[in-house]
Design an enzyme around this catalytic site. Sequence first.
Site, PDB file in Angstrom:
ATOM      1  N   ALA A  13       1.038  -1.077  -0.147  1.00 21.59           N
ATOM      2  CA  ALA A  13      -0.048  -0.062  -0.183  1.00 21.59           C
ATOM      3  C   ALA A  13       0.993   1.101  -0.001  1.00 21.59           C
ATOM      4  O   ALA A  13       0.368   2.477  -0.382  1.00 21.59           O
ATOM      5  CB  ALA A  13      -1.012   0.044   1.191  1.00 21.59           C
ATOM      6  N   ARG A  18      10.206   8.030  -2.754  1.00 18.77           N
ATOM      7  CA  ARG A  18      11.477   7.997  -3.004  1.00 18.77           C
ATOM      8  C   ARG A  18      12.178   7.473  -4.464  1.00 18.77           C
ATOM      9  O   ARG A  18      13.073   7.635  -5.021  1.00 18.77           O
ATOM     10  CB  ARG A  18      12.402   7.310  -1.999  1.00 18.77           C
ATOM     11  CG  ARG A  18      12.575   8.098  -0.877  1.00 18.77           C
ATOM     12  CD  ARG A  18      13.413   7.553   0.071  1.00 18.77           C
ATOM     13  NE  ARG A  18      12.584   6.502   1.120  1.00 18.77           N
ATOM     14  CZ  ARG A  18      12.806   5.816   1.906  1.00 18.77           C
ATOM     15  NH1 ARG A  18      14.290   5.551   1.982  1.00 18.77           N
ATOM     16  NH2 ARG A  18      12.168   4.944   2.512  1.00 18.77           N
ATOM     17  N   GLU A 158      11.186  -2.339  17.180  1.00 17.34           N
ATOM     18  CA  GLU A 158      11.416  -1.377  16.078  1.00 17.34           C
ATOM     19  C   GLU A 158      12.647  -0.387  16.238  1.00 17.34           C
ATOM     20  O   GLU A 158      12.780   0.007  17.554  1.00 17.34           O
ATOM     21  CB  GLU A 158      10.397  -0.351  15.452  1.00 17.34           C
ATOM     22  CG  GLU A 158       9.351  -1.046  14.972  1.00 17.34           C
ATOM     23  CD  GLU A 158       9.757  -1.946  13.665  1.00 17.34           C
ATOM     24  OE1 GLU A 158      10.313  -1.466  12.661  1.00 17.34           O
ATOM     25  OE2 GLU A 158       9.718  -3.329  13.637  1.00 17.34           O
ATOM     26  N   ARG A 319      12.639  -9.899 -33.115  1.00 19.38           N
ATOM     27  CA  ARG A 319      11.419  -9.237 -32.378  1.00 19.38           C
ATOM     28  C   ARG A 319      10.315 -10.084 -32.124  1.00 19.38           C
ATOM     29  O   ARG A 319      10.398 -11.467 -32.370  1.00 19.38           O
ATOM     30  CB  ARG A 319      10.996  -7.962 -32.956  1.00 19.38           C
ATOM     31  CG  ARG A 319      12.025  -6.886 -32.937  1.00 19.38           C
ATOM     32  CD  ARG A 319      11.681  -5.850 -34.055  1.00 19.38           C
ATOM     33  NE  ARG A 319      10.187  -5.283 -33.582  1.00 19.38           N
ATOM     34  CZ  ARG A 319       9.473  -4.817 -34.552  1.00 19.38           C
ATOM     35  NH1 ARG A 319      10.081  -4.581 -35.779  1.00 19.38           N
ATOM     36  NH2 ARG A 319       8.223  -4.435 -34.424  1.00 19.38           N
ATOM     37  N   SER A 409      18.724 -10.323 -58.099  1.00 17.23           N
ATOM     38  CA  SER A 409      19.274  -9.260 -57.290  1.00 17.23           C
ATOM     39  C   SER A 409      18.733  -7.997 -57.671  1.00 17.23           C
ATOM     40  O   SER A 409      18.313  -7.674 -58.877  1.00 17.23           O
ATOM     41  CB  SER A 409      20.620  -9.014 -57.303  1.00 17.23           C
ATOM     42  OG  SER A 409      21.173 -10.154 -57.044  1.00 17.23           O
TER      43      SER A 409
HETATM   44  C1  UD1 Z   1       9.463  -3.098   8.688  1.00 18.88           C
HETATM   45  C2  UD1 Z   1       9.341  -3.930   9.833  1.00 18.88           C
HETATM   46  C3  UD1 Z   1      10.886  -3.902  10.618  1.00 18.88           C
HETATM   47  C4  UD1 Z   1      11.792  -4.706   9.394  1.00 18.88           C
HETATM   48  C5  UD1 Z   1      11.762  -3.782   8.077  1.00 18.88           C
HETATM   49  C6  UD1 Z   1      12.209  -4.834   7.174  1.00 18.88           C
HETATM   50  C7  UD1 Z   1       7.182  -3.396  11.235  1.00 18.88           C
HETATM   51  C8  UD1 Z   1       6.434  -2.649  12.058  1.00 18.88           C
HETATM   52  N1  UD1 Z   1       8.686  -3.332  10.679  1.00 18.88           N
HETATM   53  O1  UD1 Z   1       9.499  -1.869   8.841  1.00 18.88           O
HETATM   54  O2  UD1 Z   1      10.941  -4.819  11.699  1.00 18.88           O
HETATM   55  O3  UD1 Z   1      13.034  -4.603  10.134  1.00 18.88           O
HETATM   56  O4  UD1 Z   1      10.301  -3.863   7.654  1.00 18.88           O
HETATM   57  O5  UD1 Z   1      12.312  -4.063   6.095  1.00 18.88           O
HETATM   58  O6  UD1 Z   1       6.588  -4.272  10.436  1.00 18.88           O
HETATM   59  N2  UD1 Z   1       2.618  -0.994   4.276  1.00 18.88           N
HETATM   60  C9  UD1 Z   1       1.506  -1.165   4.152  1.00 18.88           C
HETATM   61  N3  UD1 Z   1       0.674  -0.301   4.899  1.00 18.88           N
HETATM   62  C10 UD1 Z   1       0.999   0.370   6.177  1.00 18.88           C
HETATM   63  C11 UD1 Z   1       2.482   0.325   6.369  1.00 18.88           C
HETATM   64  C12 UD1 Z   1       3.352  -0.603   5.474  1.00 18.88           C
HETATM   65  O7  UD1 Z   1       0.990  -1.537   2.925  1.00 18.88           O
HETATM   66  O8  UD1 Z   1       0.289   0.929   6.733  1.00 18.88           O
HETATM   67  C13 UD1 Z   1       3.673  -1.834   3.623  1.00 18.88           C
HETATM   68  C14 UD1 Z   1       4.797  -0.837   2.989  1.00 18.88           C
HETATM   69  O9  UD1 Z   1       4.478  -0.376   1.503  1.00 18.88           O
HETATM   70  C15 UD1 Z   1       5.972  -1.943   2.657  1.00 18.88           C
HETATM   71  C16 UD1 Z   1       5.903  -2.842   3.887  1.00 18.88           C
HETATM   72  O10 UD1 Z   1       4.453  -2.654   4.300  1.00 18.88           O
HETATM   73  O11 UD1 Z   1       5.888  -2.594   1.524  1.00 18.88           O
HETATM   74  C17 UD1 Z   1       6.827  -2.354   5.177  1.00 18.88           C
HETATM   75  O12 UD1 Z   1       6.321  -1.145   5.489  1.00 18.88           O
HETATM   76  P1  UD1 Z   1       7.529  -0.245   6.164  1.00 18.88           P
HETATM   77  O13 UD1 Z   1       6.819   0.970   6.728  1.00 18.88           O
HETATM   78  O14 UD1 Z   1       8.450  -0.017   4.803  1.00 18.88           O
HETATM   79  O15 UD1 Z   1       7.997  -0.979   7.135  1.00 18.88           O
HETATM   80  P2  UD1 Z   1       9.751  -0.591   7.910  1.00 18.88           P
HETATM   81  O16 UD1 Z   1       9.683   0.338   8.834  1.00 18.88           O
HETATM   82  O17 UD1 Z   1      10.737  -0.741   6.902  1.00 18.88           O
END
Ligand code: UD1
Length: 456
Positions: A13, A18, A158, A319, A409
């Site tokens: 989601a 970035r 975390e 192709r 040709s």
């Molecule tokens: C998460 C883990 C962390 C781990 C790290 C590894 C949690 C709380 N933390 O942290 O322990 O070391 O991944 O990369 O799980 N997402 C949603 N909806 C939300 C929040 C996140 O779909 O509301 C999806 C994001 O798009 C992403 C994934 O979940 O694909 C991880 O979310 P992100 O916020 O990147 O977690 P981290 O802080 O990296």
Amino acid sequence: MSQRSCLSVILAAGEGTRMKSATPKVLHAIAGLPMVAHVVKAAETAGATGLALVIGHGADEMRKAAQKFAPKAETFVQEKRLGTAHAVLAAREAISKGYDDILVMFGDTPLIDSGALAAARRKLAEGTAVAVIGFRPPSPTGYGRLIEKGGKLVAIREEKDCSDEEKMIGFCNAGMMAVAGKHALRLLEKVDNKNAKGEFYLTDIIEIAGAEGLDVVATEAGFENALGINNRAELAEAEAIWQARRRREAMLSGVTLIAPETVYFSHDTEIGADTIVEPNVWFGPGVRIASGARIHAFSHIEGATIASNCDVGPFARLRPGADLRNKAKVGNFCEVKQATIEEGAKVNHLTYIGDARVGAGANIGAGTITCNYDGYSKFFTDIGEGAFVGSNSSLVAPVSIGKGGYIASGSVITESVPDDALAFGRARQKTIPGKGKELRERFASAAAARKKAAAE
Ligand code: UD1
Ligand code: CA
């Protein structure tokens, strides 16, 4: 384990700001396939029988893309991004169908290996409630730390919530975990957002499960498994790792790559043993090559089928729809599109063959062009078995050349040529004895006269 049903919940989601892109992050491709599709593949290989995709940002585009790479996936929209536990709960309807195993995965972690997922599932089969996939990154900064006591996982903290001592832990959460289906919803619903980020953390289910007396463990996987993509530099890094893996796999299966680091594969490239690939070859999607072929340097190939012992390039462009049968040859600076080159036929130099059939053993001379397009429609050229097309001929489709037909040709062929006929589509040559010398003398004296006049 194969008897256990398994739902993979893939979180995707996030916005991915970035990436600086109009395209949702997880749809950016590695080896020509969206990264989230790599995640789906890994889930399926690890035995997932159901797929739930949690989307938010760019939901319409995501749904449309998912129809292609995961037509059986159910999509769930997470309206507000309130954390990973909240995101998993968006798929509540799918989870409540009662799967044995729930595999939570991230859509932006494309190098996850199905073996790591299967290992976590095996723990569930042994009675564990939650199996977290851990890894040891070169630098743990930013990752959740795995806090173990006596071989058991007791919590994931975390980074922002870690004490200084906890920050020293090198064993980290890769993000993915396997949760026993019968416990999943209950554990997730107990998660609150009382933490530094104010988010509902999926990782909190570890402590919650522990408090209920359930068994929780961490498994360990290689670093690449956890590589999350946040920007295009990381995308390229993941691509490089993927390509390196694939090249090695190809070589170990009997394909010779003379300079492996210069050969690019797509996610679905198939190459048979004893095929040799020279340096700087690009394989786009949909390429199948049988055994014993040789792909010479600098060829660009997509959507093509190449049978045994074919010879392609150097500098060939195949192709989509190019179909080379046994021992066919397509040489330098040739382009082939939507055309069959039958057994042993040769298209050796500087030629365009599009919307055509080149019969077995036919020989297409240098500079031959099938004129397949009139600006509105495409037309077919059929070249019979054993035909000979002289150099620099234009075959204006629709047109056919019979078996054993012979084209002089420089011809422009607009009418079909019967079997074994000879066709000229050009003016006949006229030779005038002595006329060359006469012309030369005339031009030389005219030039001398002009030079003299200019000097005066
Ligand atoms: C998460 C883990 C962390 C781990 C790290 C590894 C949690 C709380 N933390 O942290 O322990 O070391 O991944 O990369 O799980 N997402 C949603 N909806 C939300 C929040 C996140 O779909 O509301 C999806 C994001 O798009 C992403 C994934 O979940 O694909 C991880 O979310 P992100 O916020 O990147 O977690 P981290 O802080 O990296
Ligand atoms: Ca992340």
